[in-house]
Every structure is written in structure tokens, then in C-alpha cells.
Write an enzyme that holds these catalytic residues in place. Structure first.
Site, PDB file in Angstrom:
ATOM      1  N   SER A 181      88.723  22.888 105.683  1.00 42.80           N
ATOM      2  CA  SER A 181      89.318  22.654 104.363  1.00 42.80           C
ATOM      3  C   SER A 181      88.333  22.307 103.254  1.00 42.80           C
ATOM      4  O   SER A 181      88.685  22.405 102.071  1.00 42.80           O
ATOM      5  CB  SER A 181      90.345  21.524 104.464  1.00 42.80           C
TER       6      SER A 181
ATOM      7  N   TYR B 284      81.198  22.869 104.321  1.00 37.55           N
ATOM      8  CA  TYR B 284      80.677  24.045 105.015  1.00 37.55           C
ATOM      9  C   TYR B 284      81.759  24.813 105.777  1.00 37.55           C
ATOM     10  O   TYR B 284      81.643  26.032 105.971  1.00 37.55           O
ATOM     11  CB  TYR B 284      79.552  23.616 105.964  1.00 37.55           C
TER      12      TYR B 284
ATOM     13  N   TYR C  49      68.321   9.466 109.269  1.00 34.68           N
ATOM     14  CA  TYR C  49      69.174  10.535 109.786  1.00 34.68           C
ATOM     15  C   TYR C  49      68.694  11.063 111.141  1.00 34.68           C
ATOM     16  O   TYR C  49      69.209  10.694 112.191  1.00 34.68           O
ATOM     17  CB  TYR C  49      69.283  11.668 108.741  1.00 34.68           C
TER      18      TYR C  49
ATOM     19  N   THR D 150      78.718  16.929  99.786  1.00 33.63           N
ATOM     20  CA  THR D 150      80.075  17.059 100.346  1.00 33.63           C
ATOM     21  C   THR D 150      80.622  15.651 100.544  1.00 33.63           C
ATOM     22  O   THR D 150      79.900  14.669 100.410  1.00 33.63           O
ATOM     23  CB  THR D 150      80.104  17.772 101.716  1.00 33.63           C
TER      24      THR D 150
HETATM   25  P1  NAD Z   1      83.227  17.793 104.901  1.00 31.75           P
HETATM   26  O1  NAD Z   1      83.552  16.349 104.833  1.00 31.75           O
HETATM   27  O2  NAD Z   1      83.192  18.559 103.632  1.00 31.75           O
HETATM   28  O3  NAD Z   1      84.268  18.566 105.870  1.00 31.75           O
HETATM   29  C1  NAD Z   1      84.740  18.013 107.045  1.00 31.75           C
HETATM   30  C2  NAD Z   1      85.923  18.805 107.560  1.00 31.75           C
HETATM   31  O4  NAD Z   1      86.341  18.208 108.808  1.00 31.75           O
HETATM   32  C3  NAD Z   1      87.150  18.772 106.638  1.00 31.75           C
HETATM   33  O5  NAD Z   1      87.803  20.025 106.691  1.00 31.75           O
HETATM   34  C4  NAD Z   1      88.047  17.723 107.291  1.00 31.75           C
HETATM   35  O6  NAD Z   1      89.450  17.903 107.047  1.00 31.75           O
HETATM   36  C5  NAD Z   1      87.738  18.000 108.753  1.00 31.75           C
HETATM   37  N1  NAD Z   1      88.080  16.886 109.633  1.00 31.75           N
HETATM   38  C6  NAD Z   1      87.560  15.637 109.655  1.00 31.75           C
HETATM   39  N2  NAD Z   1      88.140  14.911 110.638  1.00 31.75           N
HETATM   40  C7  NAD Z   1      89.033  15.721 111.250  1.00 31.75           C
HETATM   41  C8  NAD Z   1      89.933  15.565 112.331  1.00 31.75           C
HETATM   42  N3  NAD Z   1      90.021  14.429 113.019  1.00 31.75           N
HETATM   43  N4  NAD Z   1      90.717  16.617 112.660  1.00 31.75           N
HETATM   44  C9  NAD Z   1      90.655  17.788 111.973  1.00 31.75           C
HETATM   45  N5  NAD Z   1      89.813  17.999 110.959  1.00 31.75           N
HETATM   46  C10 NAD Z   1      89.009  16.975 110.607  1.00 31.75           C
HETATM   47  O7  NAD Z   1      81.866  17.880 105.706  1.00 31.75           O
HETATM   48  P2  NAD Z   1      80.599  18.860 105.675  1.00 31.75           P
HETATM   49  O8  NAD Z   1      79.501  18.170 104.955  1.00 31.75           O
HETATM   50  O9  NAD Z   1      80.984  20.244 105.284  1.00 31.75           O
HETATM   51  O10 NAD Z   1      80.188  18.825 107.198  1.00 31.75           O
HETATM   52  C11 NAD Z   1      80.521  19.839 108.133  1.00 31.75           C
HETATM   53  C12 NAD Z   1      79.421  19.948 109.157  1.00 31.75           C
HETATM   54  O11 NAD Z   1      78.223  20.376 108.502  1.00 31.75           O
HETATM   55  C13 NAD Z   1      79.084  18.611 109.840  1.00 31.75           C
HETATM   56  O12 NAD Z   1      78.765  18.847 111.191  1.00 31.75           O
HETATM   57  C14 NAD Z   1      77.842  18.168 109.097  1.00 31.75           C
HETATM   58  O13 NAD Z   1      77.019  17.300 109.848  1.00 31.75           O
HETATM   59  C15 NAD Z   1      77.163  19.516 108.863  1.00 31.75           C
HETATM   60  N6  NAD Z   1      76.121  19.498 107.825  1.00 31.75           N
HETATM   61  C16 NAD Z   1      76.379  18.960 106.612  1.00 31.75           C
HETATM   62  C17 NAD Z   1      75.346  18.919 105.671  1.00 31.75           C
HETATM   63  C18 NAD Z   1      75.584  18.305 104.299  1.00 31.75           C
HETATM   64  O14 NAD Z   1      74.593  18.053 103.588  1.00 31.75           O
HETATM   65  N7  NAD Z   1      76.812  18.103 103.890  1.00 31.75           N
HETATM   66  C19 NAD Z   1      74.081  19.461 105.966  1.00 31.75           C
HETATM   67  C20 NAD Z   1      73.877  20.058 107.208  1.00 31.75           C
HETATM   68  C21 NAD Z   1      74.910  20.062 108.136  1.00 31.75           C
END
Ligand code: NAD
Length: 389
Positions: A50, A53, A235, A273
Site C-alpha cells: 500500500s 517500495y 542500521y 517512507t
Molecule cells: P512502508 O512503511 O512505506 O510500507 C510498509 C508496508 O507494509 C505498508 O504497505 C504496510 O501496510 C505494510 N504492513 C506493515 N505491517 C503489516 C502487517 N502486519 N500486515 C500487513 N501489511 C503490513 O515501508 P518501506 O520503507 O517501503 O519498506 C518496505 C521494505 O523496504 C522494508 O523491508 C524496508 O526495510 C525496505 N527498505 C526501505 C528503505 C527506505 O529507505 N525506506 C530502503 C531500503 C529498503
């Protein structure tokens, strides 16, 4: 009602339905303008679909490669007087646009860590897609209930073994200060691996395989952050880094069972994010990264990163690092970018922030996550929070 941002710490408790839809459309436009993304993976499951990423992954696979998708995320519904979570509006906006483009787009909303949501997702895949060729795991959560024991685990974003001193930024006031973060206890470190490590990813793959809904030759991706020496103490070498290292373990276990090309951990760049804004030190690094990469013409947000992942990096032959990871963090970690980041870091203070980093852009990107600040949206208009436009 007139919907305005209400920021508490590092979250915004309101979201704008029309603005969220505009933010989804902006990302769709990015992909469509660039043209088709070649891929045989036409049936896709996105866990964490939602926002951030995960949403970008759903958009690129749907609008770039013509895939049908089932998505899973955790949301708050709207009421007459309260807005929904941004993800809820994003899901509705995405479904509407994907269906208008002739694609199947079904979303399951609930706790992805639970057996019940896994079972419901399997049922939706069976009904709408038959099987899936690609599973993107993009959950970011601070808490997980173990479905077998019922025990609740909370992640703690802390260093391991010794305290860490670092600069940090209050993104609300613009104040740069020194923090000392105490190390995690062994229990906190283990809990973080339970929440953000590879166990749930493996449970998903096992559940999908057992139900017969994984297509032969399927691929699964899980997203990680490695970063540079500037963020390592909090981190990569901290509790979150141990949880992310557990993804490499889980990926090898999946590959041992399903073949060499079945599972990749994908290292992505730091972007704004909901999840990343909650990590100490990272927002300061992020505000500086925005300016440094933009100045070098290398700026990327979620949609640009994920577009490059699917359009370039996932095309055969897939290049992997020594740990079998796919790297889309190559620009962030390039020598030019990191040399400049390392030069600026010791100079950062409340007084120099404006020159060395782009806090305004960071704030604008943060607000955009909740549907605020998008062009063409009338924020003065009376909106029903249940109106999905
Ligand atoms: P985000 O907070 O934008 O998205 C998280 C998603 O997980 C949302 O869709 C949320 O609804 C869902 N979610 C959370 N808990 C849930 C649950 N219990 N059941 C169902 N859905 C659930 O996060 P993001 O930053 O896009 O992170 C996504 C991945 O990318 C993570 O593994 C993060 O470590 C990785 N990542 C993020 C970054 C960054 O800088 N944001 C960089 C590299 C990697």
C-alpha cells in the site's frame, strides 16, 4: 471536512483521499511514460502493497509489465469524521486505475503475519490468478505476533553491544543534535529479528507452496537496506541490520528448496517512507542524500528505484553481489556520492543544515506520503474522508 496534515513525531495521523490518489497516479505516469517493462511474470503477489517500495512494486509490475496482482497490507478504514490510513486510499486508487486498465487488482487488508490472512490471500490467488510467478515481500512493521505461539514481538532499532553517539535531526524543528543511543538487550535484538527477519517470508513461501499457488520457476524478492559507514552504527551493524542479515539466510533456504533464481534479497537506496522516518539518524542522512544525489542528477524516490529494479536489474542476465543480492543501491553507494556525503557529515549542524541538506524536500516528500502537497489537488475543498474520488 477540510483535511489537513496532523503530524505527531514521525507520523502523520491524517491522509488526504484525493491527494493520495494523485500520488498513485503520479507514480503510474512515471512508469507509463517510460514504456513497457519486459517481464514474463504476469501474476504477482505484493506483501506490503500500500505504500513505499511495495506500492511502487505493484505499480511497476501492473503498469509496466501488464501483471495482475493480489496485494496485502495493514490499513485503517475511514469514517465520517476520521480519515483512513494513506495506504487504504492508495489501495483504492490503485485498484481503480489497474481495473480501468483491464488488470486484475485484488487487495487483502489485515495482519500479513497471521495464518488467517495467509489463508485468505491463498484463496484470493486461487480465485483470481490461479498461481503467482512473483512474490514481492515489502512489509515494514514495528510489531509481529508469532502465529504459532501467539507471542508478540516488538522491534527495537538500536545498536548492538555498545552505545552509539551520532548526529540526528528533528525534522519538525530542523534542529541537529547529538544523541547517544543505548545498545539493545539480547532480547530486543532477537525480537527485532523475529519482526523484520526472514521467518515470516519463509512462512509465506511455505504456505503458498503447500497450497499449490506458486508457479514453476517463481521468483520472490525481499527488500533490504545496507547503506554506508555513516549509518552503519545504527542500521547495518545494529539490530535492524541483524534482522536484514537474516533475510540472506532465509533467501538461501528458499533457493536450496526452489532453485538458484527463486529468491533474491534486493538492496535499495534510502528514501523517505513511513518506515524510514522512524529510524534514528536516517532522516538526517536522508535530507543530505536528497541534495547530494539531486545535485549529481542521480535523485530517485521509490518509483524510480523500483522502476530501475524491474526495467534494468531484473532483466537477464541478473548481476548479483558476493552475497547473492541484487543491488539497486549502486548510485547511493557510488564513490562520488559517498565521498560528498562523508565530506559534508562532520560539517552538519542546525546552522549549516540549509546549505548542506534539503530539509524542505524531505518534508515535502514526507507529506506527499499522506497525500499532501500534490499539484492539482484543492486542499481547501470540503472532502468526505470516505470519498475515494
Ligand atoms: P512502508 O512503511 O512505506 O510500507 C510498509 C508496508 O507494509 C505498508 O504497505 C504496510 O501496510 C505494510 N504492513 C506493515 N505491517 C503489516 C502487517 N502486519 N500486515 C500487513 N501489511 C503490513 O515501508 P518501506 O520503507 O517501503 O519498506 C518496505 C521494505 O523496504 C522494508 O523491508 C524496508 O526495510 C525496505 N527498505 C526501505 C528503505 C527506505 O529507505 N525506506 C530502503 C531500503 C529498503
Amino acid at each position: 471536512m477540510i483535511i489537513e496534515p496532523k503530524i505527531r513525531g514521525f507520523i502523520c495521523t491524517t491522509a488526504h483521499p484525493i491527494g493520495c490518489a494523485a500520488n498513485v497516479q503520479r507514480q503510474i505516469d512515471h512508469v507509463v511514460v517510460k514504456g513497457a517493462v519486459e517481464s514474463a511474470r504476469k501474476r504477482v503477489l505484493v506483501l506490503g502493497c500500500s505504500t513505499g517500495y511495495g506500492l511502487a512494486s505493484r505499480i511497476v509490475t501492473t503498469f509496466g509489465s501488464g501483471a495482475d496482482t493480489v496485494g496485502v497490507s495493514f490499513e485503517k478504514e475511514p469514517s465520517e469524521s476520521k480519515t483512513a490510513s494513506a495506504g487504504w486510499y492508495n489501495n483504492r486508487a490503485f485498484e481503480k486505475r489497474a481495473q480501468a486498465a483491464g488488470r486484475i487488482a485484488v487487495t487483502v487488508e489485515g495482519d500479513a503475519f497471521s495464518d488467517a490472512i495467509k489463508a485468505e490471500t491463498v484463496a484470493q490467488i486461487r480465485e483470481h490468478l490461479g498461481q503467482v510467478d512473483l512474490v514481492v515481500y515489502s512489509l515494514a512493521s514495528p510489531v509481529r505476533t508469532d502465529p504459532k505461539t501467539g507471542e508478540v514481538y516488538r522491534s527495537a532499532i538500536k545498536p548492538m553491544h555498545a552505545p552509539v553517539k551520532s548526529k540526528t535531526l528533528n525534522t519538525g524543528t530542523g534542529e541537529v543534535s547529538e544523541v547517544e543511543i543505548q545498545p539493545a538487550t539480547a532480547e530486543e535484538a532477537e525480537a527485532t529479528v523475529k519482526v523484520m527477519g526472514g521467518e515470516d517470508w519463509e512462512l509465506w513461501i511455505a504456505a503458498l507452496a503447500e497450497a499449490g499457488v506458486l508457479a514453476d520457476g517463481f521468483t520472490t524478492l525481499n527488500y533490504t537496506y545496507l547503506g554506508s559507514e555513516l549509518t552503519w552504527p545504527i542500521y547495518h551493524k545494529g539490530t535492524l541490520g541483524s534482522a536484514k542479515a537474516d533475510l540472506d539466510r532465509a533467501a538461501s533456504a528458499i533457493r536450496a528448496q526452489f532453485g538458484d533464481a527463486s529468491a533474491y534479497v534486493v538492496a535499495l537506496k534510502a528514501v523517505v517512507t513511513q518506515a524510514s522516518s522512524a529510524i534514528p539518524v536516517v532522516p538526517l542522512y536522508g535530507t543530505m542524500l536528497l541534495q547530494v544525489m539531486d545535485d549529481m542528477g542521480l535523485g530517485e524516490g521509490c518509483i524510480e528505484q523500483i522502476d530501475r529494479l524491474f526495467r534494468v536489474k531484473l532483466q537477464a542476465p541478473v548481476a548479483l553481489d558476493e552475497a547473492h543480492r541484487l543491488r539497486v543501491d549502486d548510485w547511493e553507494l557510488s564513490k562520488a556520492v559517498q565521498d560528498e556525503m562523508t565530506r559534508r557529515w562532520p560539517l552538519l549542524s542546525t546552522e549549516t543544515l540549509d546549505n548542506l541538506a534539503d530539509l524542505e524536500k524531505y518534508r515535502a516528500e514526507f507529506l506527499r506520503l499522506f497525500g499532501f502537497g500534490l499539484s492539482g489537488v484543492d486542499y481547501g475543498a470540503d472532502v468526505d474522508p470516505r470519498d475515494i474520488g
